[in-house]
Design an enzyme around this catalytic site. Structure first.
Site: not given
Lengths: 358, 358
Positions: B142, B296, B325
């Protein structure tokens, strides 16, 4: 609530009106006094009263979007052939809603309404006002899909064809929590005051946050990446959010939105079958096209397809639109052509009744 | 800010500490006095100082999740073989952050920090503290992926291999508006008071709304449908949200979260190439595995794949996880096996330096 005005400049010869159902008992155990449904009709009901199509509305939507984009002689929803009735859902601001209802049910005191209430009310209107006992097609998007499914399960003999678009027969767990977040965006505004605001404009901040959540989940990631708002005449993503998303949602009444949101979260045809979704969907006899939007983050194709597989005489028809869930607003070139093709195929097919007589 | 405690019960022999960079000039034009980075190391740096791996952290994350799940003799990130350094990003609460910084930069006055600032700070720490001039691997998820890309573009000669996971080199427009909504959930809480609250617990309502947004977008629709929270020991979806999502996010400091969110929104390696993303990614010489999580909703595979295609010596490796995610938290059975396989393949491959010597 008075008769809806016949607004100037509408493209179609449309007749819009309000029908009072009288006192209407809701599934949750309250009675809505003088319950009213606002509706619009297109075309003529034939002598046999067997050329009717019902369109249901979605969260925040009214009959207007169908007037503007979906209905016309050039569309599958052709008023030269069919008598098309669009009925506004309870709580949408045109039919009985928190903001236009007198006490004891005004504003935040408006009772909880369920999808089944809408469908029973719609059936009563069509029967009492027009004598319609059979529908060539019931269709609707999102919450309108919930109503479509409810029609097909609750009144199987009356629905020859069904086209639920971008919605599910049983609300998904993800959809529930997403709608909860939409509600909290509004209710967390201190100006909301438990729904007892003087004017909806006081709750502007909460409504703005609610609108921005639609920006995030309503379209697709690709819509933003490709800057497809440019084709809609906006100069930047923020310009689009202010001028399109905020401008659409912010004038709405917070209690009305919350009424619809609560209803949306609990749409579930398996309430008819003790929670057995397969049994409920298996009982549908309408020829059904489950129409899903490929980039929809609310009602992914996967969720729609899983339900379609449980419906005997059905097909999955996937509509391509980077508009995502809000592709329903028909702003993307090519969208309506797909809708027309699928609905055309469905209307050309033999519906339930013909199949049963064979 | 004192040394981090060596907490009892940690699985690994880990050394955690804080390194002061002195006065650190930020890209946005402010100077962070006595800028500190908190970090943890695993394993031993060899004589040649060429067995180092850097792990970067994500929004809300610290080195702890890597300690608990990613690093170990049974993993690709093996401290018996590599010297692994996890550096906490600025703003995450352990490194210099709004809540632990003195005026003039305390709380809401903390200056804007960019991904590039973190990466320059990390490079300084590794060089000054350990004499590390070359990294076998830089990896992160991320926002950690943003830092990984930044490393590969900014310090190409120092990065032999790169594994950005579930993130993009240039933040997407959708990611920008989604993060804006996260920020607004916090800042709209009246108790936030422009960031001048006395205690973060005052902003509990805003933090709760922020947490619930993570519920909606952080996992996948399928995670909720399959009720995968059951495997984590929760009795209902709401139990999971209260006990896992809220419990994780609510103790965090609002200004810290906002510092990271601002940084996240502006991650973009094309800042090095006048906005030409292809040029920036084309300049990467590290062997790069772009690792994307199939479910995601933040960083869809499509977005990651589009960037991967611009990196010369790269592969797309898709990790299957309905965790979405937040699958990054490694709670799903089978997730770490996939990560280990991909990182193992990457570490087994010849990196940049060997390739250049051939």
């Amino acid at each position: 609530m008075s008769e809806l005005r016949q607004e100037e400049g509408w493209q179609l010869e449309e007749s819009s009106a309000v029908y009072s159902l009288g006192d209407f008992a809701l599934e949750e155990g309250y009675t809505l006094r003088d319950c009213k449904l606002a509706y619009a009709t297109f075309g003529e009901l034939n002598e046999a009263k067997d050329n009717a199509i019902l369109i249901t509305t979605w969260y925040s939507g009214t009959h207007q979007v169908f007037t503007d984009f979906y209905i016309g002689a050039e569309h599958a929803l052709n008023p030269e052939k069919y008598f098309i009735v669009v009925i506004n859902q309870i709580g949408n601001g045109l039919s009985s809603s928190p903001h236009n209802t007198a006490d004891p049910h005004a504003m935040a005191r408006f009772p909880h309404v369920r999808i089944g209430d809408d469908v029973r009310a719609q059936e009563q209107l069509l029967r009492e006002r027009f004598g319609i006992e059979e529908l060539q097609l019931v269709m609707g998007g999102s919450m309108g899909a919930q109503q479509t499914y409810e029609w097909a399960v609750r009144f199987p003999e009356k629905v020859k064809r069904a086209a639920p678009i971008a919605g599910t027969a049983k609300n998904t767990p993800h959809d529930f929590i997403r709608t909860e977040v939409l509600k909290e965006a509004i209710t967390s505004d201190p100006a909301f005051r438990g729904g007892c605001y003087e004017s909806s404009s006081e709750v502007r901040a909460g409504l703005a946050r609610h609108a921005r959540l639609w920006s995030v989940m309503g379209f697709s990631t690709e819509f933003w990446k490709r800057e497809q708002w440019r084709a809609l005449g906006f100069a930047s993503a923020d310009d689009f959010q202010v001028g399109f998303v905020d401008a659409y949602f912010e004038p709405m009444d917070p209690n009305n939105l919350l009424c619809m949101a609560w209803k949306w979260q609990r749409g579930d045809v398996s309430r008819h079958t003790d929670g057995d979704l397969a049994a409920a969907l298996g009982s549908i006899i309408a020829r059904t096209f489950v129409m899903s939007i490929d980039e929809d983050m609310f009602s992914p194709v996967r969720d729609c397809a899983a339900e379609q597989e449980l419906i005997p005489d059905s097909e999955l028809r996937v509509v391509e639109s980077t508009g995502g869930h809000l592709g329903l607003f028909a702003f993307e070139p090519g969208y309506m052509q797909q809708i027309d093709r699928h609905l055309g195929d469905l209307l050309d097919s033999s519906g339930t009744a013909e199949r049963r007589t064979r």
